[in-house]
Design an enzyme around this catalytic site. Structure first.
Site, mmCIF file in Angstrom:
data_model
loop_
_atom_site.group_PDB
_atom_site.id
_atom_site.type_symbol
_atom_site.label_atom_id
_atom_site.label_comp_id
_atom_site.label_asym_id
_atom_site.label_seq_id
_atom_site.Cartn_x
_atom_site.Cartn_y
_atom_site.Cartn_z
ATOM 1 N N SER A 152 74.723 12.052 -6.273
ATOM 2 C CA SER A 152 76.122 11.614 -7.370
ATOM 3 C C SER A 152 75.804 10.530 -8.405
ATOM 4 O O SER A 152 74.193 10.023 -8.227
ATOM 5 C CB SER A 152 76.599 11.070 -6.457
ATOM 6 O OG SER A 152 77.721 9.975 -6.377
ATOM 7 N N LYS A 164 73.538 10.971 -2.044
ATOM 8 C CA LYS A 164 74.362 11.958 -0.838
ATOM 9 C C LYS A 164 73.867 13.368 -1.917
ATOM 10 O O LYS A 164 72.882 13.335 -3.143
ATOM 11 C CB LYS A 164 75.432 11.490 -2.066
ATOM 12 C CG LYS A 164 76.551 10.215 -2.129
ATOM 13 C CD LYS A 164 77.918 11.279 -1.122
ATOM 14 C CE LYS A 164 78.220 11.423 -1.379
ATOM 15 N NZ LYS A 164 79.761 12.280 -0.302
ATOM 16 N N HIS A 206 86.900 26.702 18.149
ATOM 17 C CA HIS A 206 87.971 25.520 17.781
ATOM 18 C C HIS A 206 86.894 24.744 17.473
ATOM 19 O O HIS A 206 87.302 23.315 17.563
ATOM 20 C CB HIS A 206 89.060 25.013 19.157
ATOM 21 C CG HIS A 206 89.504 26.635 19.594
ATOM 22 N ND1 HIS A 206 90.700 26.548 19.763
ATOM 23 C CD2 HIS A 206 89.061 26.865 21.093
ATOM 24 C CE1 HIS A 206 91.159 27.496 20.655
ATOM 25 N NE2 HIS A 206 90.195 27.721 21.177
ATOM 26 N N GLU A 255 81.010 24.354 -2.105
ATOM 27 C CA GLU A 255 82.134 24.824 -2.186
ATOM 28 C C GLU A 255 82.874 25.276 -3.187
ATOM 29 O O GLU A 255 84.114 25.636 -2.957
ATOM 30 C CB GLU A 255 82.205 22.689 -2.211
ATOM 31 C CG GLU A 255 82.143 21.776 -1.068
ATOM 32 C CD GLU A 255 81.554 20.664 -1.730
ATOM 33 O OE1 GLU A 255 82.728 20.438 -2.119
ATOM 34 O OE2 GLU A 255 80.532 20.016 -1.602
#
Ligand code: ARG
Length: 466
Positions: A285, A291, A164, A298
């Site tokens: 970024s 970043k 979980h 992804e």
């Protein structure tokens, strides 16, 4: 105004169809824009077919030699980017055959004896999928090798095991990585199984009923590396279950890669800080200088979506088709190409990330001990040492966790007196099982997390994959 003229005059999209119905039909009918990817397979199939035709005396040896030379020259043209693809000639089969006749004349027109585009395309797709499976299999093995290497390196690097996404029990990074090796190994098994089943040659089924020419289907099957010819001509031109199986095996593999990608996204989040990736697999970024985004992970996760879609597209195309061939089946190719190409890219990116990632051992160790992750070890100790029934031990441990939580300490931070206030028979031997190291070392059951077990499993995999 009729609809056609109306369309042609629509300034938004009419221009594209300005030539009228002929142009629309040509565009919807043509597959050359995508099936040219199968040119190697198409030529391979034609060479085998021509050699067989000559062998059984349907065409002359001179014609066969001319066809062979002509096809070699065409292959060279395509390879060099000098081939003039024609949409009017619809597909790869007619493009190559027309060019052959252009080059060698009469003999080129004899090539299509005893075959049809229906068995030809069924053959080409099978050959293409078989080649794709071989390439993907090698790539999956490479990802497994990368994972097994890192697992050997981190057999004893503790980390939290989750259910979980909540801290559950301590495990090791090596054990975690080897879980993916097992999954990917089953993916290879599924692809191998698919390959085994598809490895029959449909060539010679002709349009749908076979042919009256004395062709030798066993000969072409053998020449093309098949186990033998397919056994029913209708099935041969009507079936694409091999493509659907391929798309499922790939979608399953992509789903495994996607789960790993999701872990990379979580692990690289600074709140976790479990691993770092270099600039090679992250992007910055344009506005936030701090970043470092795990874009490759992804995209592996994101591309899995289209691979699931490709499987659905294939099955949906097939589900309404009576026997045998319908032009619907021309829609089998793009999903297959798209999945094969994107899975190859995802496998390469995953192998790269596995080799690139730098596990942060201190963060992993601190997290491994957080969240009362050795509570199960405490309960097991009560069962073992005090002969308590497990359900009672679970209850006592729950009380001790609540007490520790209230005091703001972990389980090992409770005093013996505090523990005895809940269960008087607890002795100080209990502290021996409350550390993360003791917890992982104790899990020696076959397939368990113990570092010695993980080291052995990693070594086994590395040897198998070497
Ligand atoms: N381009 C076609 C396809 O991909 C080849 C087979 C055409 N056969 C036919 N009977 N029109 O399916």
């Amino acid at each position: 105004m009729d609809e056609q003229t109306d369309n042609a005059q629509n300034s938004l999209w009419g221009g594209r169809y300005a030539e009228g119905p002929g142009a629309i039909m040509r565009e919807i009918n043509a597959s050359i824009g995508f099936d040219r990817k199968m040119w190697r397979q198409d030529i391979r199939g034609s060479l085998a077919h021509a050699a067989m035709l000559a062998h059984v005396g349907i065409i002359s040896a001179e014609d066969e030699a001319a066809i062979r030379k002509g096809l070699a020259a065409i292959a060279a043209e395509i390879e060099a980017g000098r081939f003039a693809w024609s949409e009017a000639l619809e597909d790869i089969h007619m493009n190559i055959e027309a060019r052959l006749t252009e080059r060698i004349g009469e003999a080129g027109k004899r090539l299509h004896t005893g075959r049809s585009r229906n068995d030809q395309v069924a053959l080409d797709v099978r050959l293409w999928v078989r080649d794709a499976i071989d390439g993907l299999d090698a790539q999956i093995a490479d990802v497994m090798r990368a994972l097994a290497d890192r697992a050997a390196e981190h057999a004893a690097t503790v980390m939290p095991g989750f259910t979980h996404l909540q801290p559950a029990q301590p495990t090791t990074l090596g054990h975690h990585l080897l879980a993916y090796v097992e999954m990917l190994s089953r993916d290879r098994g599924r692809l191998a199984d698919c390959r085994r089943r598809l490895n029959e040659s449909p060539l010679g089924a002709a349009a749908l009923c076979g042919t009256g020419f004395p062709i030798d289907r066993h000969m072409t099957a053998k020449a093309l590396g098949f186990d033998g010819p397919t056994r029913n001509s209708l099935d041969s031109v009507a079936s694409r279950d091999f493509a659907a199986e391929f798309l499922f095996a790939c979608a399953m593999c992509a789903t495994h890669l996607s789960r790993f990608a999701e872990e990379i996204v979580i692990w690289t989040n600074p709140y976790f800080g479990f691993v770092k990736l270099s600039d090679a697999f992250t992007t910055g970024s344009s506005i936030m200088p701090q970043k470092r985004n795990p874009d490759a992970a992804e995209l592996v996760r994101g591309k899995t979506g289209r691979m699931l879609g490709n499987l659905t597209a294939m099955l949906t195309v097939l589900k309404g088709l009576a026997l045998t061939y319908f032009k619907d089946m021309q829609e089998d190719k793009e999903p297959v190409f798209d999945t094969a190409e994107n899975l190859a890219l995802c496998l390469a990116a995953t192998a790269g990330m596995v080799r690139d990632m730098r596990p942060q051992a201190e963060r992993l160790e601190a997290a491994a001990g957080a969240g009362f992750s050795t509570a199960t070890d405490l309960a097991d100790w009560l069962v073992r040492e005090l002969k308590m029934p497990f359900r009672d031990a679970h209850h006592v441990t729950g009380k001790l966790v609540a007490m520790a939580e209230g005091r703001g300490v972990d389980l090992a931070g409770l005093t013996l007196a505090e523990m005895q206030s809940v269960e008087p028979r607890i002795g100080d031997g209990v502290f021996g099982v409350l550390t993360v190291a003791a917890s992982v070392a104790s899990r020696t059951s076959f397939g368990g997390t113990a570092p010695a077990n993980v080291a052995r499993m990693a070594a086994e995999w590395r040897e198998r994959l070497a």
